[in-house]
Design a protein around this motif. Sequence first.
Motif, PDB file in Angstrom:
ATOM      1  N   THR A  84      -3.882  -3.954   7.524  1.00 37.18           N
ATOM      2  CA  THR A  84      -5.327  -3.815   7.420  1.00 37.18           C
ATOM      3  C   THR A  84      -5.581  -2.906   6.215  1.00 37.18           C
ATOM      4  OG1 THR A  84      -7.333  -3.150   8.618  1.00 37.18           O
ATOM      5  CG2 THR A  84      -5.349  -1.866   9.054  1.00 37.18           C
ATOM      6  N   HIS A  85      -6.844  -2.738   5.798  1.00 30.12           N
ATOM      7  CA  HIS A  85      -7.073  -2.090   4.504  1.00 30.12           C
ATOM      8  C   HIS A  85      -8.082  -0.934   4.543  1.00 30.12           C
ATOM      9  CE1 HIS A  85      -4.681  -5.269   2.748  1.00 30.12           C
ATOM     10  NE2 HIS A  85      -4.820  -4.733   1.545  1.00 30.12           N
ATOM     11  N   CYS A  89       3.985   0.426   2.401  1.00 25.85           N
ATOM     12  CA  CYS A  89       3.958  -0.461   3.573  1.00 25.85           C
ATOM     13  C   CYS A  89       3.301  -1.768   3.174  1.00 25.85           C
ATOM     14  CB  CYS A  89       3.216   0.189   4.746  1.00 25.85           C
ATOM     15  SG  CYS A  89       1.458   0.476   4.462  1.00 25.85           S
ATOM     16  N   TRP A  97       0.175   6.851   9.370  1.00 22.60           N
ATOM     17  CA  TRP A  97       1.550   6.556   8.988  1.00 22.60           C
ATOM     18  C   TRP A  97       2.489   6.750  10.180  1.00 22.60           C
ATOM     19  CZ3 TRP A  97       3.861   4.043   5.187  1.00 22.60           C
ATOM     20  CH2 TRP A  97       5.236   4.208   4.975  1.00 22.60           C
ATOM     21  N   GLU A 148      -7.538   2.302   4.640  1.00 18.80           N
ATOM     22  CA  GLU A 148      -7.132   3.366   3.726  1.00 18.80           C
ATOM     23  C   GLU A 148      -7.377   2.995   2.268  1.00 18.80           C
ATOM     24  OE1 GLU A 148      -5.081   4.269   7.520  1.00 18.80           O
ATOM     25  OE2 GLU A 148      -5.439   2.444   6.375  1.00 18.80           O
ATOM     26  N   VAL A 149      -7.023   1.759   1.910  1.00 15.40           N
ATOM     27  CA  VAL A 149      -7.149   1.336   0.513  1.00 15.40           C
ATOM     28  C   VAL A 149      -8.620   1.296   0.082  1.00 15.40           C
ATOM     29  CG1 VAL A 149      -6.706  -0.538  -1.126  1.00 15.40           C
ATOM     30  CG2 VAL A 149      -5.001   0.041   0.605  1.00 15.40           C
ATOM     31  N   LEU A 168       3.779  -1.574  11.649  1.00 17.57           N
ATOM     32  CA  LEU A 168       3.633  -1.238  10.231  1.00 17.57           C
ATOM     33  C   LEU A 168       4.995  -1.369   9.560  1.00 17.57           C
ATOM     34  CD1 LEU A 168       1.579  -0.169   8.125  1.00 17.57           C
ATOM     35  CD2 LEU A 168       2.452   2.123   8.634  1.00 17.57           C
ATOM     36  N   GLN A 203       0.829  -1.195   0.000  1.00 18.17           N
ATOM     37  CA  GLN A 203       0.000   0.000   0.000  1.00 18.17           C
ATOM     38  C   GLN A 203       0.871   1.255   0.000  1.00 18.17           C
ATOM     39  OE1 GLN A 203      -2.830  -0.141   3.237  1.00 18.17           O
ATOM     40  NE2 GLN A 203      -3.159  -2.339   3.011  1.00 18.17           N
ATOM     41  N   ARG A 206       1.812  -7.816   9.965  1.00 18.24           N
ATOM     42  CA  ARG A 206       2.040  -6.917  11.108  1.00 18.24           C
ATOM     43  C   ARG A 206       3.354  -7.336  11.747  1.00 18.24           C
ATOM     44  NH1 ARG A 206      -4.213  -6.933  13.486  1.00 18.24           N
ATOM     45  NH2 ARG A 206      -5.125  -6.058  11.562  1.00 18.24           N
ATOM     46  N   LYS A 251      -2.208 -10.500   5.336  1.00 13.41           N
ATOM     47  CA  LYS A 251      -1.848  -9.271   6.044  1.00 13.41           C
ATOM     48  C   LYS A 251      -0.462  -9.449   6.654  1.00 13.41           C
ATOM     49  CE  LYS A 251      -5.935  -7.156   5.781  1.00 13.41           C
ATOM     50  NZ  LYS A 251      -6.517  -7.990   4.726  1.00 13.41           N
ATOM     51  N   TRP A 254      -1.821   6.343   3.934  1.00 18.53           N
ATOM     52  CA  TRP A 254      -1.679   6.260   5.385  1.00 18.53           C
ATOM     53  C   TRP A 254      -1.379   7.629   5.984  1.00 18.53           C
ATOM     54  CZ3 TRP A 254      -1.804   1.950   8.791  1.00 18.53           C
ATOM     55  CH2 TRP A 254      -2.240   0.770   8.171  1.00 18.53           C
ATOM     56  N   GLY A 284       0.450  -4.116   4.046  1.00 20.60           N
ATOM     57  CA  GLY A 284      -0.808  -3.813   4.721  1.00 20.60           C
ATOM     58  C   GLY A 284      -1.113  -4.692   5.921  1.00 20.60           C
TER      59      GLY A 284
END
Length: 568
Positions: free
Chosen positions: A109-110, A105, A86, A112-113, A93, A75, A140, A138, A80, A107
Motif C-alpha cells: 500500500t502507499h 520493501c 516497518w 507512506e509514499v 511486508l 519503497q 503482499r 501491489k 515505513w 509496497g
Amino acid sequence: MRYSQFFLPTLKEVPAEAEIASHILMLRAGMIRKLASGLYTYLPLGLRALRKVEDIIRDEMNKAGAQELLMPVVQPAELWKESGRWDHYGNELLRIKDRHGRDFCLGPTHEEVITDLIRKHIRSYRDLPLNLYQIQTKFRDEIRPRFGIMRAREFIMKDAYSFSIDEASLDQIYQAMYKAYCNIFDRCGLDFRPVEADTGSIGGHASHEFMVLAETGEDAIACCTKCNFAANTELAPVKAQEDGLEFLSGNEELRTVETPGKKTVEEVTEFLDKKAKQLLKTLLFIADNRPVAVLMRGDHELNEVKLKNVLGAQSLEMADAETVERLTKAPVGFAGPVGLSSEVKVIGDIAISKMQDFVTGANKKDTHFTGVNWKRDVPPPKLFDLRVITEKDPCPRCGGEIEIKRGIEVGHIFKLGTKYSETMGATFLDAKGREKPIIMGCYGIGVGRTVAAAIEQNHDEKGIVFPKPIAPFDVIISVINIKDKEMMNTAEKIYSELKQKGMEVLLDDRKERPGVKFKDAELIGIPQRITIGKKLKQKGVVELTIRKTGEITEVQADKILSKLRPGA
C-alpha cells in the motif's frame, strides 16, 4: 480481433489447483496463468476485462475530482520506520535490500509514499483539499495465497489518498468517494453492499467495505432486513440487553466434578447434560506479550478483531499449550476463571453477566466446576462487546432482524485522520498561520479482485456470463464452416460493420468443429453471439444468442446490427 490470431488457450478440464468458480473459470477461459504461488500472468482475454474495470474506475474517480499519478512499487524502509509500520505490518511486508545493503520493501500500500510526497509540496491551507489516485501493482506476501487472483500475492489495485484541512472537508471527500464507489460497482454490473468495517492495519477511525454478494465470499456480512444497516461481522456491534449489565447470581452450590477427557464445549455439556449457553469458556491469549483470559458463553463465538481493538493490541495470538498449562496448572480444555493466576488479565463479553449457576473449567486436568456464580465464586470482570453477531441478535441500529450473507471485498475506504501526517510531519499553515497536521483519507479497489468477484457472481455450468460493461468483447461471431465463402463473406461484412460502430468483436475463424466453437464461446462468456451457419443459405438468417438467458433469435443477416442489445 480474429480468434485464429488471438492468444486464447482454453482448457477442457478443471485444473486441480483451482477451488472456487472464478479461479477455475479464469484458468479454463484462458484469462490467467499461474507463474508461482500467488503470482499470475494476465493473458489477453483477462487483461481486456481488467482494463474495462480500470476504465470505469478512472472515469468515476476523475468525475469525483481525483487526479491520477503513479508511484514506485519499491519503497524505502525509512518511510515505513517513520510511520511505525516497518515493525508492525507483519510478514506480509516483503522486505528486500539493494546492492548497497539498504532496506526497502515491495509496497503493499502507499500511505507512506504519498505522505512523503505531500509533506514536501503542501505548505498552505490554500493548497487543500487534494485527492490523488493511482492504478498500480501491489505485493503482499500472503502466508497462504489461494483462490487465484482473489487472494494473490501480487495484484493490481486502485488506491487514492485525500488531504484536507479539517474533518468537514474529509467528510465531503469521503462521501464523494462513497458515491463514486457505488457508481463504479453499479457500472460493473455487480450486486454489492457497502458495509461498515474494521480499519485493520491501515488504521484510522472509520471505514466502509464494498462487498460483492456471493456464496463463496470469504467475509460474513450482517445485514438488517428493516433498515440500511450493514456491517462486516468483524465489526458489527451486538446490541446490549435492555435491562443493563448487572451480574446475576444463582442458588446452586459450587461443586467439583470429574470430566475425564472432556475438553470441548460439546463434550463437556453433553457429559454434564447441560446446554452450551450454561458453560462459561475461558480463552487464553497473548496480547503484546501479556496473557489475557477472555470469558465467553459457550454458544458464542469470539470476535478476535473486536478483542484486539478493545485491548489496543499490536499483536494477538492464542496461547500455546505450554503457556496454558503454566497459567492454569492444567492441560488445554480445563481453564476457568476460578483461582486463575493473578498474572492473567481477565475480561468478558457482555452476555456473560446474565449467566448463573454455570459450568467452568476447574484449572485441573479432567475436572470442571458446576454451580458457579458471580461475586461468590468469580470476581465480575470488565465487560465488552467481544462476540460475533448472529442472526438471533437484533439489529444494533433499529432492533430489526439480522441476516448473515457472504461477500467478497472489492473496495475499502478509510478516514485515516492524522495517523500518518502526525508521525511523518505532513503539515500545513492555516488561515491564522498556525501549523496543523493534514487530515487524510484513503480509498482502495482491488481491480483484478473485482473481475474475479464478477465471475463468482455471474457464471453457470457452461462457463462465465460476463456483465456487458466489463466483458472482454461485446460480441463473438461463430462461423460454422470457414470454407464456405458465403458464410465467411457474411461474417467479414458483419465483423467490419460492428467494428466501425465501435463495438469490440471476436471473430471465430478457427478450423474447429461447431461444438468446440460453441463451448468456447459459452466458456469465455461474451454477452452476445452471432452464429453464421446453414440457416444463412436456407433462409438468409443468422442466429443471435444472448449468453445470460440462452435466448436464441433468428435475424436477417442484413438486419443483425439493429438487433444487437447494448445491455445484453
